[in-house]
Design an enzyme around this catalytic site. Structure first.
Site, PDB file in Angstrom:
ATOM      1  N   GLU A 146      -9.576   4.541  -1.891  1.00  0.00           N
ATOM      2  CA  GLU A 146      -7.898   3.832  -2.500  1.00  0.00           C
ATOM      3  C   GLU A 146      -8.488   3.334  -4.110  1.00  0.00           C
ATOM      4  O   GLU A 146      -9.645   2.512  -3.954  1.00  0.00           O
ATOM      5  CB  GLU A 146      -7.354   3.197  -1.938  1.00  0.00           C
ATOM      6  CG  GLU A 146      -6.655   3.744  -0.280  1.00  0.00           C
ATOM      7  CD  GLU A 146      -5.193   2.727   0.562  1.00  0.00           C
ATOM      8  OE1 GLU A 146      -5.100   2.262  -0.455  1.00  0.00           O
ATOM      9  OE2 GLU A 146      -5.128   3.413   1.042  1.00  0.00           O
ATOM     10  N   THR A 171      -4.804   6.296   0.546  1.00  0.00           N
ATOM     11  CA  THR A 171      -5.445   7.453   0.532  1.00  0.00           C
ATOM     12  C   THR A 171      -6.008   7.904  -0.572  1.00  0.00           C
ATOM     13  O   THR A 171      -4.614   9.037  -1.375  1.00  0.00           O
ATOM     14  CB  THR A 171      -6.070   8.057   1.777  1.00  0.00           C
ATOM     15  OG1 THR A 171      -5.446   6.942   2.660  1.00  0.00           O
ATOM     16  CG2 THR A 171      -7.791   8.967   1.778  1.00  0.00           C
ATOM     17  N   GLU A 228      -9.518  12.086   8.315  1.00  0.00           N
ATOM     18  CA  GLU A 228      -9.176  14.110   8.054  1.00  0.00           C
ATOM     19  C   GLU A 228     -10.754  14.882   7.900  1.00  0.00           C
ATOM     20  O   GLU A 228     -10.784  15.796   8.311  1.00  0.00           O
ATOM     21  CB  GLU A 228      -9.361  13.842   5.920  1.00  0.00           C
ATOM     22  CG  GLU A 228      -7.166  12.880   5.746  1.00  0.00           C
ATOM     23  CD  GLU A 228      -7.342  13.045   4.492  1.00  0.00           C
ATOM     24  OE1 GLU A 228      -7.368  14.180   3.155  1.00  0.00           O
ATOM     25  OE2 GLU A 228      -6.769  12.390   3.411  1.00  0.00           O
ATOM     26  N   ASP A 232      -8.642   0.633   2.291  1.00  0.00           N
ATOM     27  CA  ASP A 232      -8.135  -0.022   3.425  1.00  0.00           C
ATOM     28  C   ASP A 232      -7.943   0.693   4.744  1.00  0.00           C
ATOM     29  O   ASP A 232      -8.302   1.546   5.353  1.00  0.00           O
ATOM     30  CB  ASP A 232      -6.527   0.780   3.112  1.00  0.00           C
ATOM     31  CG  ASP A 232      -5.726   0.555   3.966  1.00  0.00           C
ATOM     32  OD1 ASP A 232      -5.473  -0.812   4.223  1.00  0.00           O
ATOM     33  OD2 ASP A 232      -4.767   1.125   4.086  1.00  0.00           O
ATOM     34  N   LYS A 290      -4.140  -2.303  10.483  1.00  0.00           N
ATOM     35  CA  LYS A 290      -4.268  -2.100   8.616  1.00  0.00           C
ATOM     36  C   LYS A 290      -4.908  -4.275   8.376  1.00  0.00           C
ATOM     37  O   LYS A 290      -5.075  -3.997   7.477  1.00  0.00           O
ATOM     38  CB  LYS A 290      -2.559  -1.302   7.732  1.00  0.00           C
ATOM     39  CG  LYS A 290      -2.577  -0.680   7.698  1.00  0.00           C
ATOM     40  CD  LYS A 290      -3.735   0.502   7.526  1.00  0.00           C
ATOM     41  CE  LYS A 290      -3.343   1.679   7.205  1.00  0.00           C
ATOM     42  NZ  LYS A 290      -3.784   2.531   6.858  1.00  0.00           N
ATOM     43  N   GLN A 327      -2.919   2.622  15.123  1.00  0.00           N
ATOM     44  CA  GLN A 327      -2.369   2.127  14.458  1.00  0.00           C
ATOM     45  C   GLN A 327      -1.225   3.910  14.904  1.00  0.00           C
ATOM     46  O   GLN A 327      -0.356   2.973  14.491  1.00  0.00           O
ATOM     47  CB  GLN A 327      -2.539   3.277  13.082  1.00  0.00           C
ATOM     48  CG  GLN A 327      -2.150   2.978  12.334  1.00  0.00           C
ATOM     49  CD  GLN A 327      -3.271   4.224  10.589  1.00  0.00           C
ATOM     50  OE1 GLN A 327      -4.046   3.961  10.318  1.00  0.00           O
ATOM     51  NE2 GLN A 327      -1.887   4.446   9.550  1.00  0.00           N
ATOM     52  N   ASP A 346       1.324  -0.865   0.016  1.00  0.00           N
ATOM     53  CA  ASP A 346       0.033   0.234   0.322  1.00  0.00           C
ATOM     54  C   ASP A 346       0.757   1.223   0.038  1.00  0.00           C
ATOM     55  O   ASP A 346       1.635   1.159   0.903  1.00  0.00           O
ATOM     56  CB  ASP A 346      -1.204  -0.281   1.272  1.00  0.00           C
ATOM     57  CG  ASP A 346      -2.107   0.981   0.933  1.00  0.00           C
ATOM     58  OD1 ASP A 346      -2.482   1.432  -0.562  1.00  0.00           O
ATOM     59  OD2 ASP A 346      -2.866   1.364   2.141  1.00  0.00           O
ATOM     60  N   HIS A 365      -3.772  14.410   1.392  1.00  0.00           N
ATOM     61  CA  HIS A 365      -3.769  13.317   2.970  1.00  0.00           C
ATOM     62  C   HIS A 365      -2.442  12.388   2.661  1.00  0.00           C
ATOM     63  O   HIS A 365      -3.242  12.897   4.501  1.00  0.00           O
ATOM     64  CB  HIS A 365      -3.904  12.086   1.909  1.00  0.00           C
ATOM     65  CG  HIS A 365      -4.141  10.972   3.284  1.00  0.00           C
ATOM     66  ND1 HIS A 365      -5.350  10.481   4.300  1.00  0.00           N
ATOM     67  CD2 HIS A 365      -2.729   9.841   3.305  1.00  0.00           C
ATOM     68  CE1 HIS A 365      -4.202   9.157   4.908  1.00  0.00           C
ATOM     69  NE2 HIS A 365      -3.599   9.176   4.075  1.00  0.00           N
ATOM     70  N   GLU A 405     -10.060   4.256   4.064  1.00  0.00           N
ATOM     71  CA  GLU A 405      -9.362   4.508   3.419  1.00  0.00           C
ATOM     72  C   GLU A 405     -10.250   3.937   1.783  1.00  0.00           C
ATOM     73  O   GLU A 405     -10.493   3.164   1.363  1.00  0.00           O
ATOM     74  CB  GLU A 405      -7.778   4.195   3.562  1.00  0.00           C
ATOM     75  CG  GLU A 405      -7.559   5.118   5.232  1.00  0.00           C
ATOM     76  CD  GLU A 405      -6.323   4.730   4.961  1.00  0.00           C
ATOM     77  OE1 GLU A 405      -5.505   4.420   4.353  1.00  0.00           O
ATOM     78  OE2 GLU A 405      -5.276   5.569   5.835  1.00  0.00           O
ATOM     79  N   ARG A 443      -7.577   3.004  14.093  1.00  0.00           N
ATOM     80  CA  ARG A 443      -6.680   4.157  14.209  1.00  0.00           C
ATOM     81  C   ARG A 443      -5.428   4.410  15.620  1.00  0.00           C
ATOM     82  O   ARG A 443      -5.446   4.760  15.477  1.00  0.00           O
ATOM     83  CB  ARG A 443      -7.180   5.782  13.707  1.00  0.00           C
ATOM     84  CG  ARG A 443      -7.773   5.646  13.026  1.00  0.00           C
ATOM     85  CD  ARG A 443      -6.813   5.824  11.633  1.00  0.00           C
ATOM     86  NE  ARG A 443      -7.577   6.508  10.559  1.00  0.00           N
ATOM     87  CZ  ARG A 443      -6.951   6.934   9.161  1.00  0.00           C
ATOM     88  NH1 ARG A 443      -5.759   6.005   8.900  1.00  0.00           N
ATOM     89  NH2 ARG A 443      -7.501   6.742   8.178  1.00  0.00           N
ATOM     90  N   THR A 470      -9.335  -5.808   4.139  1.00  0.00           N
ATOM     91  CA  THR A 470      -8.499  -4.985   2.883  1.00  0.00           C
ATOM     92  C   THR A 470      -9.645  -5.303   2.055  1.00  0.00           C
ATOM     93  O   THR A 470     -10.219  -6.234   1.279  1.00  0.00           O
ATOM     94  CB  THR A 470      -7.620  -5.167   2.081  1.00  0.00           C
ATOM     95  OG1 THR A 470      -6.510  -4.801   3.049  1.00  0.00           O
ATOM     96  CG2 THR A 470      -6.899  -4.351   1.120  1.00  0.00           C
TER      97      THR A 470
HETATM   98 CA    CA Z   1      -3.858   2.907   2.910  1.00  0.00          CA
END
Ligand code: CA
Length: 438
Positions: free
Chosen positions: A203, A362, A376, A235, A255, A242, A135, A142, A201, A239, A259
């Protein structure tokens, strides 16, 4: 690969649904997929309108010959890896013949119709065995919004940054469990509990076609032909963990729990009309190294692809309200092209294999509405998102469903879509069984 008669905007299918304005799968698209009906084993197909052309049935009916037949055999099994390994020339032969077969006026229409399966009767699978999933981090907007210092990482403008994520949990499942994770709560207490700040996210991802032998890099000029096709990718990001686990080695369990991808592989050839300039460097930005620069990549490495994320909460489902748009962005905002990602990935001699998956990161753009994850949008939870029915979300609740759609349009061409990447969050499983934490 060049524009050819498969991109002809005047071509119509004998299937009315494929000719409707706004249809994701007109005859100019012809994405590949792996599907199954009831208890039958998974098999390869080509989506058209509201149907799937069953390649096994079409082969049995003798509808393919030559290189197209070789390609159809490679795509007819339980994964698309064999066709990805043959590469884009074979995929192109398959596409050309499929376009003929599905065209209005085809004298073989009756035989082709017998090889069609309604999308409504099919269940779609992850289309290839994913060897590795890498990824990237290609959106400057972002990266800046997520930066705690307000600065880009020093390497950002010099190379496409990435991390190795997990191939074994790439899925098209309808539900994703909230993961149980370790994190440090707002009072500074370290806990093990269901992830409190679950995020999406939005993507794009590229499927690798022909790979490279270990030790042999892929020149940028050759990279577009190594990209077999594209899909949408979510994704999912925990958080809480993370933020706790990532220093100094980067994301891991935040993560790797899931996915989600859209199950249709939109081929590189189908997207040819929608290539655009890659985001230009300003005078004060470093020029990419020679191995990451070709005139063609600068002129046509970008993709003009509108990407939208929707959210459906349990209350919205009860009220029967339409999915709420939470993000509208475009892939053309990306700082790096997929060809640059692939070439950089292989530049140290790393081997890429058919079916490897490259995520873009992202896909946020510069505007507020193009923020492509909740961290975000809600500024890490500080300013929750307001939904049309009055509900708010800093992060995802159990029962929330996230839907991505992608669409390419250009004057003079028929627009094509990606289908959906869709999954709902279900509550964390109770684990460990005798009480969490300590
Ligand atoms: Ca990502």
């Amino acid at each position: 690969m060049n524009l050819n008669e498969t991109h002809d905007p005047n071509r119509r299918s004998f299937l009315a649904a494929a000719n409707e304005t706004g249809c994701d799968f007109p005859i100019q698209n012809l994405p590949l997929c792996i599907f199954r009906r009831a208890a039958e084993p998974p098999r390869g197909g080509i989506a058209i309108g509201d149907q799937v052309l069953d390649l096994t049935a079409a082969l049995a009916a003798g509808l393919f010959v030559g290189q197209a037949e070789e390609a159809a055999r490679a795509a007819a099994g339980p994964t698309l890896n064999p066709l990805m390994a043959l590469g884009n020339r074979h995929a192109s032969a398959l596409r050309a013949r499929a376009a003929e077969l599905l065209s209005a006026g085809n004298v073989d229409e009756a035989r082709v119709r017998r090889a069609l399966v309604p999308v409504a009767a099919a269940r779609f699978e992850v289309p290839a065995r994913v060897g590795t999933f890498t990824d990237f981090l290609c959106s400057i907007d972002h990266t800046l919004r997520m930066s705690r210092t307000g600065e880009l990482p020093p390497a950002f403008r010099h190379l496409p940054i990435a991390y190795h994520s997990r191939a074994s949990t790439v899925t098209n499942a309808a539900t994703i469990h909230r993961p149980n994770v370790q994190f440090r709560d707002k009072d500074g207490v370290v806990r093990f509990a269901p992830e409190p700040s679950l995020d999406f996210e939005l993507e794009m991802a590229a499927w690798v076609g022909i790979g490279n032998v270990m030790g042999e890099p892929v020149p940028l000029a050759a990279a577009p032909d190594r990209i077999f096709g594209y899909c949408l990718l979510n994704d999912w990001s925990a958080r809480g963990i993370q933020g706790w686990e990532s220093a100094p080695l980067g994301p891991f369990l935040g993560k790797s729990f899931a996915t989600s991808i859209s199950p249709f592989v939109v081929t590189a050839e189908a997207l040819l009309p929608f290539r655009t300039k890659r985001r230009e460097r300003t005078a004060d930005e470093p020029k990419p190294f020679a191995y990451l620069t070709t005139p063609e990549d600068a002129e046509a490495g970008g993709l003009d692809l509108a990407l939208t994320a929707y959210l459906v909460t349990p209350r919205m489902r009860l009220e029967g309200s339409a999915p709420a748009v939470v993000t509208r962005t475009n892939f053309r905002y990306m700082y790096w092209s997929f060809a640059q990602m692939l070439t950089h990935h292989a530049s140290n001699g790393c081997s890429l294999q058919p079916g490897d998956l490259l995520g873009s990161g992202t896909t946020s753009g510069p505007t507020d509405e193009s923020r492509a994850c909740l961290a975000e949008i809600s500024r890490r939870g500080a300013t929750p998102l307001n939904l049309p029915n009055g509900e708010t979300r800093a992060f995802l609740d159990d029962g929330d469903e996230v839907i991505f759609r992608g669409r390419a349009e250009r004057n003079g061409f028929i627009g094509i879509g990606f289908g959906e990447c869709r999954a709902r969050i279900s509550p964390a499983v109770e684990w460990p069984p005798h009480g969490a934490g300590r």
